[in-house]
Design a protein around this motif. Structure first.
Motif, PDB file in Angstrom:
ATOM      1  N   GLN A 116       0.833  -1.208   0.000  1.00  0.00           N
ATOM      2  CA  GLN A 116       0.000   0.000   0.000  1.00  0.00           C
ATOM      3  C   GLN A 116       0.863   1.250   0.000  1.00  0.00           C
ATOM      4  N   VAL A 119       2.340   1.893  -3.486  1.00  0.00           N
ATOM      5  CA  VAL A 119       1.388   2.504  -4.426  1.00  0.00           C
ATOM      6  C   VAL A 119       1.201   3.991  -4.108  1.00  0.00           C
ATOM      7  N   ILE A 141       3.662  -2.336 -10.166  1.00  0.00           N
ATOM      8  CA  ILE A 141       2.788  -3.424 -10.634  1.00  0.00           C
ATOM      9  C   ILE A 141       2.802  -4.594  -9.654  1.00  0.00           C
ATOM     10  N   CYS A 144       0.593  -3.692  -6.770  1.00  0.00           N
ATOM     11  CA  CYS A 144      -0.828  -3.855  -7.113  1.00  0.00           C
ATOM     12  C   CYS A 144      -1.242  -5.315  -7.032  1.00  0.00           C
ATOM     13  N   TYR A 149      -5.166  -5.365  -6.228  1.00  0.00           N
ATOM     14  CA  TYR A 149      -5.809  -4.163  -6.762  1.00  0.00           C
ATOM     15  C   TYR A 149      -5.836  -4.235  -8.281  1.00  0.00           C
ATOM     16  N   SER A 151      -8.053  -2.817 -10.348  1.00  0.00           N
ATOM     17  CA  SER A 151      -8.353  -1.514 -10.946  1.00  0.00           C
ATOM     18  C   SER A 151      -7.119  -0.619 -10.969  1.00  0.00           C
ATOM     19  N   GLU A 152      -6.351  -0.624  -9.873  1.00  0.00           N
ATOM     20  CA  GLU A 152      -5.130   0.198  -9.837  1.00  0.00           C
ATOM     21  C   GLU A 152      -4.099  -0.340 -10.819  1.00  0.00           C
ATOM     22  N   GLY A 153      -4.009  -1.667 -10.921  1.00  0.00           N
ATOM     23  CA  GLY A 153      -3.080  -2.266 -11.881  1.00  0.00           C
ATOM     24  C   GLY A 153      -3.421  -1.902 -13.312  1.00  0.00           C
ATOM     25  N   VAL A 156      -2.255   1.653 -13.973  1.00  0.00           N
ATOM     26  CA  VAL A 156      -0.807   1.671 -14.232  1.00  0.00           C
ATOM     27  C   VAL A 156      -0.521   1.174 -15.639  1.00  0.00           C
ATOM     28  N   MET A 178       1.187 -10.052 -12.683  1.00  0.00           N
ATOM     29  CA  MET A 178       0.086  -9.428 -11.956  1.00  0.00           C
ATOM     30  C   MET A 178      -1.262  -9.960 -12.421  1.00  0.00           C
TER      31      MET A 178
END
Length: 809
Positions: A116, A119, A141, A144, A149, A151-153, A156, A178
């Motif tokens: 966390q 990120v 990555i 994430c 995560y 959505s966050e990946g 990116v 990932m």
């Protein structure tokens, strides 16, 4: 009695006080000179990607003044030692910042599992105007992926196109890992397919990724394609490929890869351990042992693989012996994985004491909290009958993942607590976790036991909506659920639609027809199964022998029992012997049943003595019943059913003093007879009735219909087996006459609530009594309706005055 091998290691777990040792490997940065582009130690890169990296420089907007080498090295040392708090403090004091320094801190967060923070630090880096490069993105990555995560990946991934790094090999490899970890196989495949240049790591990421999602076939296909493209596999390729073989059980391919290893790759401990694991999971324990003995020196991973090999192949005592050798020969202490691998042996051997000792050892070593270990302990306690311990452990877990929830749901089902399982399943929907195939496979047996047909149809619709209906484990459970809910026709339709039926599919449908008293169809299905080349297993013969027992096919039952060992090499278990006792009881040969029990190679359990007790009850042999009851009372935990059945036999024999004695014993032990309850479902609503029930809104109509039916069949309330009872007992129990038993009330309500000619299905939570069984047969004849009563053992299909059970249940 605990087994010798578990006892040998009991004291080690119970008394071990040695401190936990951790030796984390620390990855080192290579500190660049001030006039050079930052470079990290990385995997081999393609020529195209290397060209991109050499032409990339740090822009002036991302730097403030000259870099302080001393502070940079100090920052590196703090990060490498895991002192991230001090590293962040130093970072804030640095007057010069560039992308390299940001990367040092971000990688430090990732290496220390602070995903966390990694990120968030990347977000800050972008907001402050620093440009992320081809070293930044792999760390972000990975963070994430660690946080799950998606959505966050994906965000990116989108930024990579703007920065022009979407074709970088190192970055793309990180994306593949990932997406595979997050279960997005199609996204990983798209990244791989669009890569202009791929290296060995790219292929390894796909091979290992498929293995991680359980697709061993695709993993092996990529392993072969990698070699066809001219790339040579390395140790990581082999380890992933061997893992895929373990998933699919492809022993022949495993041996081929083993030969390739011997010819072209130096055998190190990692590869040797993977081979041990592969042979163990493919069922060739002797090969695994031979390879294991060639490993030197052996580390804890190798020992864990061998322990797991024994457990997977049901060599439970050997798994404990292996642990003892690990302690004595190599002076290695069990780690978290050792414990997880060993706990199933405790369950199978009934070694609850050793399981508790291992739990204590894990606490002493500081292994807890650990989600995987806590989940394994829940399985162990549930499988050992210690459901309260499993509940307590689940409730105390700080972090629960979906596997933990699935394990607790399965624990309730395994211990017959179906309602609690369904309540926990409902609670799961309020969590951020999404139920998966294993969740539904665990809960469906609970629906089969206590849910109504409409409830079953609802969960079936949900499974279809979630796209899980093609999963063979779920399909098998759905077949069984419909069969147990009384809808055998739908169960057969779903079975016929299963693609690639396995042995479990056939076992389920054979048992489905068995519990409905259609043993001949069960036998036909068994013949079809063999014609299709499916090899029967122990459960197949449990289903077959149950069919013969319920349907009264004595000769066929004996033939299948003999065929087990003779034709298939299957050693009969407790359930198989129990079915034979049922068969012998059906023909009234209780003496042969007793001899059969005496000749059993293993100690008879409560299941065996319970079968003899039931047979004695049906044949009115009170001497044999008392003989069986004594053994049941000495082996079973819940003796309520035994006491009730024996009390009824004493009552029928007029032995009132014995009846009162049993009542006193039950009161002393706090045992209560289960309240009989019958249920009928109408328009999705379940109507429940108990004996002499007058709480229903249509009570007046129900009793009028029942009285008419009883008069038509010539039944009088006062003539039920009166010769068996004393006058005082009859007067005392007049209100408890079977005339208004719950099953009759439910059937009467069913007859007035359904259209003429439609079957009436009633679920009963207790065994239907003889008086009601006789009455329902007659009612089916005068109403010209099929009346179906499901009790805990089987379905009674009453048609034209006959029952599918042949009056033996």
């Amino acid at each position: 009695m605990a087994t010798p091998a578990p006892l040998a290691i009991h004291s080690h777990f119970f008394n071990s006080n040695s401190p936990t040792r951790r030796n984390p490997s620390q990855k080192q940065f290579k500190i660049p000179e001030t006039n050079q582009t930052p470079s990290f130690e990385t995997n081999a890169r393609s020529s195209k990607s290397t060209h991109i990296h050499k032409n990339q420089t740090i822009t002036s907007k991302n730097s403030i003044g000259p870099r302080n080498i001393t502070k940079t090295r100090a920052l590196q040392e703090l990060v490498s030692s895991g002192s991230m708090e001090s590293a962040c403090y130093l970072f804030e004091k640095m007057s010069y910042l560039d992308t390299y320094i940001w990367n040092v801190v971000i990688r430090g967060f990732v290496d220390n599992g602070l995903f966390q923070e990694a990120v968030e630090f990347h977000h800050r880096m972008v907001c402050e105007g620093f440009k992320a490069d081809y070293f930044t993105y792999p760390f972000v990555i990975k963070a994430c992926a660690g946080l799950l995560y998606l959505s966050e990946g994906e965000k990116v991934h989108g930024r990579l196109f703007k920065s022009g790094l979407n074709s970088d090999v190192y970055v793309c490899n990180s994306l593949i890992v990932m997406y595979m970890k997050l279960g997005c196989v199609e996204c990983a495949e798209r990244v791989f397919d669009e890569m202009p240049v791929r290296d060995t790591v790219s292929w390894n990421s796909m091979i290992g990724g498929y293995c991680s999602v359980g697709d061993g076939v695709r993993s092996l296909v990529f392993f072969k394609e990698m070699q066809n493209c001219g790339l040579r596999y390395d140790r990581f390729s082999l380890i992933s490929a061997l893992g895929a073989i373990s998933i699919e059980g492809c022993l022949k391919i495993g041996k081929e890869i083993h030969c390739q290893v011997i010819k072209g790759l130096e055998m190190d401990v990692m590869v040797q351990t993977s081979l041990v694991d592969m042979y163990g999971k493919c069922g060739v324990v002797d090969y695994a042992e031979r390879l294991f003995n060639m490993i030197f020196p052996r580390n804890i991973v190798a020992w864990n693989a061998m322990v797991d090999g024994y457990v997977v192949n049901a060599h439970f005592l050997e798994s404990f012996s292996c642990l003892r050798k690990m302690l004595e020969d190599d002076n290695l202490n069990p780690d978290c994985i050792t414990i997880i691998n060993l706990l199933p042996s405790c369950t199978k051997l009934g070694a609850l004491l050793e399981g508790k000792s291992i739990h204590g050892y894990a606490i002493g070593k500081g292994f807890l909290p650990n989600v995987a270990l806590e989940t394994a302990l829940i399985d162990m306690y549930a499988g050992s009958g210690a459901l309260k311990m499993a509940e307590k452990l689940f409730g105390s877990m700080i972090e629960k993942n979906l596997v933990s929830w699935n394990a607790m749901i399965a624990a309730y089902v395994q211990n017959g607590q179906n309602r609690e399982a369904m309540e926990l399943f409902q609670d799961l929907w309020s969590e951020p976790l999404k139920p998966d195939a294993m969740t539904f496979a665990s809960i469906l047996p609970a629906y089969a036991e206590i849910a109504t047909l409409s409830d079953s149809m609802q969960i079936h619709s949900l499974i279809t909506k979630l796209g899980l209906v093609s999963n063979i484990y779920i399909s098998n459970s759905i077949v069984y659920m419909y069969a147990k809910c009384g809808d055998l026709q739908t169960a057969r339709v779903i079975f016929d639609g299963i693609m690639g039926k396995d042995v479990v599919s056939w076992n389920v449908i054979i048992m489905a027809y068995a519990i409905h008293g259609l043993g001949k169809i069960s036998i036909q299905l068994f013949s079809e199964m063999r014609e299709k080349g499916i090899k029967p297993n122990e459960s197949t013969f449990v289903s077959l022998l149950s069919s013969c027992s319920i349907s009264g096919m004595v000769d066929e039952g004996w033939n299948y029992f003999d065929s087990m060992r003779k034709d298939y090499g299957i050693v009969p278990g407790i359930e198989h012997y129990g079915c034979i006792i049922d068969l012998l009881g059906r023909i009234g040969n209780l003496d042969q049943a007793k001899r059969f029990i005496e000749e059993m190679p293993s100690a008879p359990t409560a299941r065996i003595w319970g079968a003899l007790l039931t047979a004695s009850r049906k044949n009115n042999d009170i001497v044999s019943a008392e003989f069986a009851a004594r053994h049941v009372l000495s082996t079973a935990q819940d003796n309520t059913g035994c006491y009730v059945l024996l009390s009824n036999m004493y009552a029928e024999a007029g032995r009132w003093e014995d009846v009162e004695q049993i009542k006193a014993i039950m009161e002393k032990e706090g045992l209560k007879k289960t309240t009989g309850c019958s249920m009928f479902e109408k328009n999705g609503e379940t109507h429940r009735f108990i004996n002499q029930d007058r709480s229903h809104s249509k009570t007046y109509l129900i009793y009028n219909v029942l009285d008419i039916l009883l008069r038509k069949i010539g039944e009088d309330i006062y003539i039920h087996n009166v010769y068996k009872f004393s006058l005082a007992h009859l007067m005392k129990n007049r209100a408890k006459s079977p005339q208004h038993h719950s099953v009759r009330l439910a059937i009467s309500f069913g007859l007035i609530s359904t259209s003429v000619g439609k079957p009436v299905l009633v679920r009963n939570n207790t065994r239907i009594c003889e008086d009601c069984h006789s009455a329902v047969k007659k009612i089916s004849e005068i109403t010209k309706r099929e009346l179906i009563v499901r009790d805990p053992k089987c379905f009674h299909h009453f048609r034209n005055g006959c029952c599918s059970c042949g009056d033996y249940w």
